[in-house]
Design an enzyme around this catalytic site. Sequence first.
Site, PDB file in Angstrom:
ATOM      1  N   ASP A  91       0.844  -1.196   0.000  1.00 24.56           N
ATOM      2  CA  ASP A  91       0.000   0.000   0.000  1.00 24.56           C
ATOM      3  C   ASP A  91       0.889   1.260   0.000  1.00 24.56           C
ATOM      4  O   ASP A  91       1.890   1.308   0.696  1.00 24.56           O
ATOM      5  CB  ASP A  91      -0.873  -0.033   1.264  1.00 24.56           C
ATOM      6  CG  ASP A  91      -1.806   1.160   1.351  1.00 24.56           C
ATOM      7  OD1 ASP A  91      -2.656   1.305   0.449  1.00 24.56           O
ATOM      8  OD2 ASP A  91      -1.682   1.952   2.306  1.00 24.56           O
TER       9      ASP A  91
ATOM     10  N   GLU B 277       1.429  -0.540  -5.040  1.00 25.37           N
ATOM     11  CA  GLU B 277       0.565   0.572  -5.414  1.00 25.37           C
ATOM     12  C   GLU B 277       1.435   1.820  -5.522  1.00 25.37           C
ATOM     13  O   GLU B 277       1.872   2.359  -4.513  1.00 25.37           O
ATOM     14  CB  GLU B 277      -0.531   0.810  -4.353  1.00 25.37           C
ATOM     15  CG  GLU B 277      -1.423   1.981  -4.716  1.00 25.37           C
ATOM     16  CD  GLU B 277      -2.107   2.645  -3.518  1.00 25.37           C
ATOM     17  OE1 GLU B 277      -3.174   3.233  -3.707  1.00 25.37           O
ATOM     18  OE2 GLU B 277      -1.568   2.591  -2.397  1.00 25.37           O
TER      19      GLU B 277
END
Length: 585
Positions: free
Chosen positions: A272, A313
């Site tokens: 993330d 990401e």
Amino acid sequence: MRRKYVFLAILGLGGLAIALILIFQNQYSKTRPLSSAPPRIESTAEITQTSVPQISKNTQPIPEDTLVNPYDETNWWGHSVFYEIFVRSYSDSNGDGIGDFNGITAKLDYLNDGDPETTSDLGITALWLMPIFPASSYHGYDVTDYLAVNPEYGTMDDFKALLDAAHERGIRIIIDFVINHTSSEHPWFQSAMSATDSPYRDYYIWSDQNPGYVGPWNETVWHKSIRGDYYYGVFSSNMPDLNFRNQAVRDEIKKITSFWLTDVGVDGFRIDGARHLIEDGEVQVNTPETHQYLKEFYNLVKSINPRAMVVGEVWDSSFVSVKYVQDQEMDMVFDFDLSSAWIEGLNRRDATILGSSTMLEVQLFPINQMATFLTNHDMNRISDQLMGDEAALKAAASLLLTASGVPFVYYGEEIGMSGSKPDEQIRTPMQWTAAKDAGFSQDGKAWIALNSDYKKKNVDLQLKDPNSLLSTYRELIQMRQKTPALLVGDYQWIDTGFADVYAAVRQFEGQVIIILINLSDSPIRDFAFDLQVNLPAGNYSVTPLLGNGVMTPITVGSNGVIKAYQPLDELSSNARLILELKPVK
Ligand SMILES: [Ca+2]
Ligand SMILES: [Ca+2]
Ligand SMILES: [Ca+2]
């Protein structure tokens, strides 16, 4: 976006291609040797997948030159179709209104029953679970304990049972790894904030005075603590950033990584907010230190399990995000530019945007290191972005599942679930049936109101309808899985000269697949186009893998040139064709 891609398309995809191929030749040559051998038409039959791969914790070193076999297990993500699940909203097994691990286990046969002979299942082969750690918020991106699972989702044993059941069906599971920041309620932060001599003080980033600068989207990043000093949190005051310059933090991440890979046995991680890990003062994204740390993390993961996968990401331009895979900091990175370009191209019904954008990204990324998607949990659902247009949604699915890259489907996308921000509305419960709570939960207990259309739009109804969006997804995913050219083949956009006609060719070791999509609501006649394939001169029959009709045979000329090809007299409105060339004996 349109200008960017059209400009680049016109200004010389050819030149760019040559330059990029030269740049990437090293990566390419490791995975897909540029061969001068004549194409072998029969070769794909030998490697077609016939059984469920046995998934085990194989920690043997990976041999080099491994992508020759499209089903090679050492790079399993290269032949996977991923499915992203928000656990809270997928399936509630115990009636408390909250989705859980046992709920997902109960739905595995919907996702992939493990039997290649049956086609009633979706056929995905990997899951990305959004955060499963104990957390402060409903979404889980503010972790309070990295060595446990969210009790609302079940026990660790429940999770391990899900892992085992998934593996039995040939489904791998990667978990969301939220390490840029913790929750402000994490015991580390609570201790760090309470005393400047706390052993956890340097786990976070502090300043006596407010440095005053703002973050990448002009947000406040320095937050006042209860002691009156300031801490850094790029996303919010409830999510203080960890200090990766502190070796103790790196050691904690090491311990956590080892726990999930070895003790639990997950198949990889989705990192993330990867571009935010380490700041250089006001330079807060994509710093050299972030790249350096991710490389360290990647090596750590591979040293524990060479077959574990890391996808990042990096919500940025693909020219920026590609750097994370070029230098072996991750196996894959999500391509946000391509998602935007596809949605724009579909809305404008402009095949040039679709084709030139895909071509550009395919040339930019090494093979199978580009994670493709239509939308994720941070974006308005694709159904809303395409105005609920069913034909456009089927075209979107067709693009995603026939293009190069490793596709990710966001749960509910396969039935066209709707939802626009705020975030909770793009993460509503999965719509299984027309029953109360849509078969997600029971007795009206769902943690958030369901979409009001669930009685008309649900899995149950669409499973019965061969023309449903769900049936389209099943067909495309299963076709992709058994067609090496679609999984790992070269991608070439065919500029048909018709804005409404998207065309592309995928090729792998003599298997040649042509994809055609009519983006308009009208039939099209006279759409003949030229293309070039890697086949010996001769006559070829054309078989539809998707779509109906008797296709015009093809004559391949010298140098693989095919002139003025038109498979059918008329391409019906919104038609989608996937065609395979076979030599006429
Ligand atoms: Ca539950
Ligand atoms: Ca099956
Ligand atoms: Ca950070």
